[in-house]
Design a protein around this motif. Sequence first.
Motif, PDB file in Angstrom:
ATOM      1  N   LYS A 246       0.881  -1.172   0.000  1.00 24.41           N
ATOM      2  CA  LYS A 246       0.000   0.000   0.000  1.00 24.41           C
ATOM      3  C   LYS A 246       0.915   1.217   0.000  1.00 24.41           C
ATOM      4  CE  LYS A 246      -4.173  -1.251   2.612  1.00 24.41           C
ATOM      5  NZ  LYS A 246      -3.989  -2.658   2.980  1.00 24.41           N
TER       6      LYS A 246
ATOM      7  N   TRP B 286      -2.868   7.697 -12.473  1.00 24.65           N
ATOM      8  CA  TRP B 286      -1.877   6.607 -12.467  1.00 24.65           C
ATOM      9  C   TRP B 286      -2.226   5.703 -13.640  1.00 24.65           C
ATOM     10  CZ3 TRP B 286       0.887   8.940  -8.944  1.00 24.65           C
ATOM     11  CH2 TRP B 286       0.233   9.642  -7.930  1.00 24.65           C
TER      12      TRP B 286
ATOM     13  N   LEU C 212      -2.298   1.630 -13.568  1.00 28.27           N
ATOM     14  CA  LEU C 212      -2.522   1.018 -12.251  1.00 28.27           C
ATOM     15  C   LEU C 212      -3.976   0.609 -12.118  1.00 28.27           C
ATOM     16  CD1 LEU C 212      -0.555   2.860  -9.440  1.00 28.27           C
ATOM     17  CD2 LEU C 212       0.247   1.258 -11.161  1.00 28.27           C
TER      18      LEU C 212
ATOM     19  N   VAL D 256      -6.457   0.537  -9.888  1.00 25.50           N
ATOM     20  CA  VAL D 256      -6.874   1.069  -8.587  1.00 25.50           C
ATOM     21  C   VAL D 256      -8.304   1.580  -8.703  1.00 25.50           C
ATOM     22  CG1 VAL D 256      -4.544   1.654  -7.792  1.00 25.50           C
ATOM     23  CG2 VAL D 256      -5.831   3.326  -9.137  1.00 25.50           C
TER      24      VAL D 256
ATOM     25  N   VAL E  43      -9.318   6.821  -6.320  1.00 20.44           N
ATOM     26  CA  VAL E  43      -7.905   7.196  -6.231  1.00 20.44           C
ATOM     27  C   VAL E  43      -7.215   7.189  -7.597  1.00 20.44           C
ATOM     28  CG1 VAL E  43      -7.643   6.438  -3.833  1.00 20.44           C
ATOM     29  CG2 VAL E  43      -7.168   4.810  -5.685  1.00 20.44           C
ATOM     30  N   ASP E  44      -7.995   6.992  -8.659  1.00 20.07           N
ATOM     31  CA  ASP E  44      -7.454   6.812 -10.015  1.00 20.07           C
ATOM     32  C   ASP E  44      -6.871   8.109 -10.596  1.00 20.07           C
ATOM     33  OD1 ASP E  44      -7.311   5.273 -12.573  1.00 20.07           O
ATOM     34  OD2 ASP E  44      -8.832   6.700 -13.227  1.00 20.07           O
TER      35      ASP E  44
ATOM     36  N   LEU F 232      -2.615   4.016  -2.636  1.00 19.53           N
ATOM     37  CA  LEU F 232      -2.697   3.113  -3.789  1.00 19.53           C
ATOM     38  C   LEU F 232      -2.333   1.700  -3.337  1.00 19.53           C
ATOM     39  CD1 LEU F 232      -0.725   5.376  -6.319  1.00 19.53           C
ATOM     40  CD2 LEU F 232      -3.205   5.297  -5.947  1.00 19.53           C
ATOM     41  N   GLU F 233      -3.241   0.760  -3.557  1.00 18.93           N
ATOM     42  CA  GLU F 233      -2.938  -0.647  -3.266  1.00 18.93           C
ATOM     43  C   GLU F 233      -2.452  -1.297  -4.545  1.00 18.93           C
ATOM     44  OE1 GLU F 233      -6.588  -1.701  -0.346  1.00 18.93           O
ATOM     45  OE2 GLU F 233      -5.220  -3.342  -0.909  1.00 18.93           O
ATOM     46  N   ILE F 234      -1.225  -1.743  -4.514  1.00 15.99           N
ATOM     47  CA  ILE F 234      -0.617  -2.297  -5.733  1.00 15.99           C
ATOM     48  C   ILE F 234      -0.990  -3.780  -5.834  1.00 15.99           C
ATOM     49  CG2 ILE F 234       1.508  -2.536  -7.065  1.00 15.99           C
ATOM     50  CD1 ILE F 234       0.706   0.399  -6.316  1.00 15.99           C
TER      51      ILE F 234
ATOM     52  N   TYR G 134       2.470   8.221 -14.765  1.00 20.34           N
ATOM     53  CA  TYR G 134       1.479   9.135 -14.196  1.00 20.34           C
ATOM     54  C   TYR G 134       1.512  10.451 -14.951  1.00 20.34           C
ATOM     55  CZ  TYR G 134       5.526  10.891 -11.428  1.00 20.34           C
ATOM     56  OH  TYR G 134       6.747  11.397 -11.032  1.00 20.34           O
TER      57      TYR G 134
END
Length: 494
Positions: free
Chosen positions: A86, A103, A106, A108, A112-113, A130-132, A141
């Motif tokens: 995270k 991002w 990603l 996500v 949070v995008d 961000l949870e990867i 980005y």
Amino acid sequence: MITRRGFVRGLAAGALAMPSLVGRASALEAVPLSVPPLIDTTKTGGRFAITAKQARHSFLPGKPTSTFGYSASYLGPTLRVRRGDKVAVDFTNQLGRLTTVHWHGLKVPGNVDGGPHNKVLSGRSWKPVLEIDQPATTAWYHPHPHGETAYQVYGGLAGMIIIDDDVSSKLPLPSNYGIDDLPLVIQDRSFASDGGLLYGQSPMTTMMGSYGDTVIVNGAIRPRAVVPAGLVRLRILDGANARVFRLGFSDGRKFHVIASDGGLLAAPVELNELTIAPGERYEIVVDFSNGRAADLVSLDADTGFRGPGMMGMMMGGTRQQGAGPILHFAPDKSRPGTGRLPDRLANVPDFQIPGAVRRRFLSLDMMMGMGGMMGGSMMGQRGGGAALGINGRAFDMERIDFRTAIGKPELWNIRANMMGHPFHVHGTLFRILRLNGRRPPAQQAGWKDTVYVTGEAEILATFDKAASEQAPYMFHCHILEHEDGGMMGQFTAA
Ligand code: C2O
Ligand code: CU
Ligand code: CU
């Protein structure tokens, strides 16, 4: 700060500037390739801070250029993250105008995008976590404020993201950041005689996208990279507003593609030229063990334009401007390489096309007649020359175009009108099933988030994270002038 060039002047420059790339570059002393600083979040306690700001950057000797950057005079740091982590972001907007940070690549949730709804007003900050949760790859980005994405990216706002995982860490590939593992952000720009960035903005650039006459790599014109005499990994991003690059080496040498937008390929793919469209990433491995210098060259790329008359001539001009050497590699024979190229890279499952699958048809539309080109608008939206949309409708922040169900695969058929369009989807990694009726070439058969559509493409996508009406996911053309001009839509996932 960045000159917005008018229609007539843009036309003249486009027609006259053809030889400028090679001429300008060879008159300069080669500068070293600049490698963006690395923020390795596995060593920072899972956090990073970046600030979008106005800056001055040196492209041309003695002529500083007004730019935008993320905690830098141009572009931004490379963020290194690990699957399963995270990551806490601390983003500050000091641009003096509204922005967002998206991002790209990603997986996500929508909140949070960093899409157009995640607005960050000037002077404010934004702190998403961000949870990867996806395989190792190269993402990036960039800003995404509706109507101003093209201008802000052109000014310099973009940065790389490297995702590592247990698969990538065990491979013997070159992986020393800045030494034999180099991020390359490839863009094109035009400069005024005082060194200022020239940004074309006119009905013509809205329709064709904005092209520059000079190619830059990591914010420098034809820089020089000293590399070990061995295998070198290049993480290539087409960060241009509109230009599709066809890349190769001056001596025609072969290289191996090892990864596409969304992760490692199943096995390396040997090529001697590679087409990359705005928003796409490819990782390639190049062999410099014979110690011979070579240039990375931009060949004459296909714009996919199929229109008539004057527009066809314009596009011929923009193609020529992009051709020439863009980065010089000088291998250092005293430093051998350390990486190896394995036969197998990652497990890329064969896609299963489920029986009951949702199908959607998306037509990337341009209206090119008098009505479209010269001031008409699509379905009454956004006047002023814009005639861009998807399925006949221009983007509307207030309209949700469709709703997807989390975990349910969807087949999308995308059709490109008038010219090639790099089509991008948020919140997913997809697979290309068909490109113009055929299986995609091997380097496009793995995980993707952007597909360059010149005719028809069929993709299989699944959305695993939530995106609400307040912060939906976007799908759009990654020619940024098309995106800003309305060739974008939005959807939820629930
Ligand atoms: Cu790279 Cu929606 O964007
Ligand atoms: Cu994106
Ligand atoms: Cu487009």
